[in-house]
Design a protein around this motif. Structure first.
Motif, PDB file in Angstrom:
ATOM      1  N   SER A  92     -34.795 -23.768   5.484  1.00 51.62           N
ATOM      2  CA  SER A  92     -36.217 -23.441   5.640  1.00 51.62           C
ATOM      3  C   SER A  92     -37.071 -24.659   5.992  1.00 51.62           C
ATOM      4  O   SER A  92     -38.231 -24.742   5.604  1.00 51.62           O
ATOM      5  N   LEU A  93     -36.476 -25.608   6.698  1.00 52.59           N
ATOM      6  CA  LEU A  93     -37.252 -26.776   7.136  1.00 52.59           C
ATOM      7  C   LEU A  93     -38.272 -26.345   8.168  1.00 52.59           C
ATOM      8  O   LEU A  93     -37.964 -25.576   9.074  1.00 52.59           O
ATOM      9  N   GLY A  94     -39.465 -26.852   8.016  1.00 50.77           N
ATOM     10  CA  GLY A  94     -40.519 -26.580   8.986  1.00 50.77           C
ATOM     11  C   GLY A  94     -40.874 -27.844   9.736  1.00 50.77           C
ATOM     12  O   GLY A  94     -40.153 -28.850   9.685  1.00 50.77           O
ATOM     13  N   ASN A  95     -41.991 -27.811  10.418  1.00 52.01           N
ATOM     14  CA  ASN A  95     -42.409 -28.949  11.225  1.00 52.01           C
ATOM     15  C   ASN A  95     -42.605 -30.219  10.409  1.00 52.01           C
ATOM     16  O   ASN A  95     -42.226 -31.302  10.849  1.00 52.01           O
ATOM     17  N   SER A  96     -43.185 -30.116   9.226  1.00 49.52           N
ATOM     18  CA  SER A  96     -43.439 -31.321   8.434  1.00 49.52           C
ATOM     19  C   SER A  96     -42.133 -31.954   7.968  1.00 49.52           C
ATOM     20  O   SER A  96     -41.991 -33.182   7.995  1.00 49.52           O
ATOM     21  N   GLY A  97     -41.168 -31.154   7.561  1.00 51.11           N
ATOM     22  CA  GLY A  97     -39.872 -31.690   7.144  1.00 51.11           C
ATOM     23  C   GLY A  97     -39.128 -32.345   8.288  1.00 51.11           C
ATOM     24  O   GLY A  97     -38.557 -33.430   8.139  1.00 51.11           O
ATOM     25  N   VAL A  98     -39.140 -31.696   9.435  1.00 52.71           N
ATOM     26  CA  VAL A  98     -38.446 -32.246  10.597  1.00 52.71           C
ATOM     27  C   VAL A  98     -39.160 -33.497  11.104  1.00 52.71           C
ATOM     28  O   VAL A  98     -38.523 -34.455  11.534  1.00 52.71           O
ATOM     29  N   SER A  99     -40.472 -33.519  11.012  1.00 51.91           N
ATOM     30  CA  SER A  99     -41.224 -34.708  11.417  1.00 51.91           C
ATOM     31  C   SER A  99     -40.901 -35.888  10.507  1.00 51.91           C
ATOM     32  O   SER A  99     -40.773 -37.024  10.970  1.00 51.91           O
ATOM     33  N   LEU A 110     -29.574 -28.634  12.504  1.00 51.60           N
ATOM     34  CA  LEU A 110     -30.854 -28.118  12.025  1.00 51.60           C
ATOM     35  C   LEU A 110     -30.995 -26.628  12.340  1.00 51.60           C
ATOM     36  O   LEU A 110     -32.106 -26.106  12.407  1.00 51.60           O
ATOM     37  N   SER A 111     -29.884 -25.952  12.484  1.00 51.45           N
ATOM     38  CA  SER A 111     -29.911 -24.542  12.868  1.00 51.45           C
ATOM     39  C   SER A 111     -30.534 -23.677  11.776  1.00 51.45           C
ATOM     40  O   SER A 111     -30.513 -24.006  10.591  1.00 51.45           O
ATOM     41  N   ASN A 112     -31.102 -22.573  12.221  1.00 56.03           N
ATOM     42  CA  ASN A 112     -31.674 -21.557  11.330  1.00 56.03           C
ATOM     43  C   ASN A 112     -32.716 -22.119  10.371  1.00 56.03           C
ATOM     44  O   ASN A 112     -32.678 -21.858   9.173  1.00 56.03           O
ATOM     45  N   ASN A 113     -33.630 -22.899  10.900  1.00 55.74           N
ATOM     46  CA  ASN A 113     -34.765 -23.396  10.140  1.00 55.74           C
ATOM     47  C   ASN A 113     -36.037 -22.831  10.748  1.00 55.74           C
ATOM     48  O   ASN A 113     -35.985 -21.980  11.630  1.00 55.74           O
ATOM     49  N   LYS A 114     -37.172 -23.292  10.289  1.00 52.91           N
ATOM     50  CA  LYS A 114     -38.460 -22.784  10.758  1.00 52.91           C
ATOM     51  C   LYS A 114     -39.173 -23.847  11.591  1.00 52.91           C
ATOM     52  O   LYS A 114     -40.335 -24.155  11.358  1.00 52.91           O
TER      53      LYS A 114
END
Length: 69
Positions: A23-30, A47-51
């Motif tokens: 459930s990683l979103g933009n802030s986590g990936v950033s 990073l498959s199947n995240n948000k």
């Protein structure tokens, strides 16, 4: 995610990282993207199947050219 991202460069043998389905979103990936260039040994990142939306993809795309090969 910020704490994990900060710790990753200290894992000197880390060659593969699976963060799929977290459930990683933009802030986590950033946060992760800021540290990718410092993880010299990383060869595989899942990073498959995240948000992740456009903002997160852009952060990754900007970080990858600075990552070691």
């Amino acid at each position: 995610m910020q704490n994990l991202a900060e710790a990753l460069p200290n894992l000197l043998q880390l060659a593969s990282l699976d963060l799929g389905q977290n459930s990683l979103g933009n802030s986590g990936v950033s946060a992760l993207a800021r540290y990718l260039p410092k993880i010299n040994q990383l060869r595989r990142l899942d990073l498959s199947n995240n948000k992740i939306a456009n903002q997160g993809v852009i952060a990754l795309a900007e970080a990858l050219p600075h990552a070691s090969r």
